[in-house]
Design a protein around this motif. Structure first.
Motif, PDB file in Angstrom:
ATOM      1  N   GLU A  97       4.905  -6.846   7.050  1.00 12.82           N
ATOM      2  CA  GLU A  97       3.937  -7.039   8.136  1.00 12.82           C
ATOM      3  C   GLU A  97       4.514  -7.842   9.293  1.00 12.82           C
ATOM      4  OE1 GLU A  97       2.393  -9.628   4.623  1.00 12.82           O
ATOM      5  OE2 GLU A  97       3.558  -7.777   4.934  1.00 12.82           O
ATOM      6  N   ALA A 126       3.048   6.399   3.191  1.00 12.62           N
ATOM      7  CA  ALA A 126       2.365   5.099   3.109  1.00 12.62           C
ATOM      8  C   ALA A 126       2.039   4.748   1.666  1.00 12.62           C
ATOM      9  CB  ALA A 126       1.091   5.111   3.941  1.00 12.62           C
ATOM     10  N   ILE A 157       0.821  -0.878   3.207  1.00 12.52           N
ATOM     11  CA  ILE A 157      -0.497  -1.321   3.660  1.00 12.52           C
ATOM     12  C   ILE A 157      -1.059  -2.260   2.606  1.00 12.52           C
ATOM     13  CG2 ILE A 157      -2.822  -0.611   4.322  1.00 12.52           C
ATOM     14  CD1 ILE A 157      -1.628   2.163   4.995  1.00 12.52           C
ATOM     15  N   ARG A 158      -1.301  -3.512   2.972  1.00 17.08           N
ATOM     16  CA  ARG A 158      -1.866  -4.471   2.031  1.00 17.08           C
ATOM     17  C   ARG A 158      -3.321  -4.086   1.744  1.00 17.08           C
ATOM     18  NH1 ARG A 158       2.638  -6.956   0.163  1.00 17.08           N
ATOM     19  NH2 ARG A 158       3.893  -7.846   1.860  1.00 17.08           N
ATOM     20  N   LEU A 218      -5.457   2.272  11.260  1.00 28.41           N
ATOM     21  CA  LEU A 218      -4.809   1.097  10.668  1.00 28.41           C
ATOM     22  C   LEU A 218      -5.370  -0.227  11.192  1.00 28.41           C
ATOM     23  CD1 LEU A 218      -1.003   1.984  10.393  1.00 28.41           C
ATOM     24  CD2 LEU A 218      -2.527   1.320   8.541  1.00 28.41           C
ATOM     25  N   TRP A 226      -0.256  -4.396   7.659  1.00 33.05           N
ATOM     26  CA  TRP A 226       0.686  -3.333   7.320  1.00 33.05           C
ATOM     27  C   TRP A 226       2.031  -3.610   7.979  1.00 33.05           C
ATOM     28  CZ3 TRP A 226       2.902  -0.371  11.209  1.00 33.05           C
ATOM     29  CH2 TRP A 226       2.333  -0.508  12.486  1.00 33.05           C
ATOM     30  N   LEU A 255      -0.164   1.870  -0.653  1.00 29.35           N
ATOM     31  CA  LEU A 255      -1.154   0.796  -0.707  1.00 29.35           C
ATOM     32  C   LEU A 255      -0.695  -0.237  -1.726  1.00 29.35           C
ATOM     33  CD1 LEU A 255      -4.440   2.936  -0.883  1.00 29.35           C
ATOM     34  CD2 LEU A 255      -3.456   1.865   1.165  1.00 29.35           C
ATOM     35  N   LEU A 313       5.709   3.076   5.078  1.00 29.44           N
ATOM     36  CA  LEU A 313       4.790   1.994   5.432  1.00 29.44           C
ATOM     37  C   LEU A 313       4.219   1.356   4.184  1.00 29.44           C
ATOM     38  CD1 LEU A 313       2.618   3.627   8.271  1.00 29.44           C
ATOM     39  CD2 LEU A 313       4.601   2.124   8.562  1.00 29.44           C
TER      40      LEU A 313
END
Length: 230
Positions: A93, A187, A156-157, A124, A129, A189, A154
């Motif tokens: 991030e 992506a 993504i939290r 987003l 992220w 998660l 990517l």
């Protein structure tokens, strides 16, 4: 990792609980410990860019599991760093607003990242992220790593549960950008159960693959309390 060093600690001393180091964080190291049988490219690559990525594997107190990358795509090596070897940490991030060197902007992966950076009201928005993989590595090190065919990876939290509908909105948004630039945007998660592919959660699979330090596991709900130790 295609090759991995032997553990520098007893297996029964290993644990998957370590909050300081999270998968995909990049670590700048001041020293790389040598292991028997390691590939010949390792130390040349480390001199070029003294960084390693935190990988999902148990580690004993005082150690962190890391992955090293070489110039070739096939050059990946899993090993361990001692905490004394770590100078600094760069989470994905922290790179979300970074740009490559000007002459690298036109590469598709960087073009896709720039499109996400310009999108102030996109799917987003509201998420934490950042880029990982070759894109994150180059943004951190300024060493050319991304190629014309590189995907944009990517992270993504997702500490709180994301609905399937929200996940589908994210997926559609990322796929539209990927289609425009001609590459894949992949992506992941980051959930309490571990890393899961956005596409799997978005498409409402009965079980999704969660990547955890203990190994991959199929789970129904990556946010269920039973998985809170990931």
């Amino acid at each position: 990792m295609q090759i991995c060093a032997a553990r520098p600690f007893a297996a029964d001393h290993a644990s998957s609980r370590e909050a300081r180091w999270r998968p995909h964080d990049l670590l700048r190291l001041n020293h790389l410990r040598q292991f028997d049988g390691e590939p010949a490219w390792i130390h040349e690559s480390f001199e070029r860019a003294p960084y390693a990525v935190v990988r999902r594997a148990p580690a004993a107190d005082g150690f962190v599991a890391i992955g090293l990358r070489g110039v070739e795509r096939s050059q990946r090596y899993g090993t361990w760093a001692h905490l004394d070897d770590i100078e600094s940490l760069v989470p994905p991030e922290a790179l979300a607003r970074h740009s490559p060197l000007a002459e690298r902007n036109a590469l598709p992966a960087f073009a896709a990242l720039a499109a996400l950076q310009r999108d102030a009201v996109g799917a987003l928005t509201g998420f934490v992220w950042g880029p990982t993989g070759s894109t994150g590595f180059e943004l951190t090190t300024q060493v050319p790593t991304v190629t014309l065919s590189s995907d944009l990876d990517l992270l993504i939290r997702a500490p709180e549960k994301i609905s399937h509908d929200t996940a589908m909105q994210l997926l559609n948004h990322l796929q539209a950008i990927a289609h425009r630039v001609g590459i894949r945007v992949d992506a992941q998660l980051e959930t309490p159960a571990g890393g899961i592919a956005l596409v799997e959660w978005a498409t409402s699979k009965a079980r999704v693959m969660a990547r955890h330090a203990r190994g991959p596991q199929l789970v129904i709900d990556p946010w269920a309390p039973a998985h809170g130790d990931a």
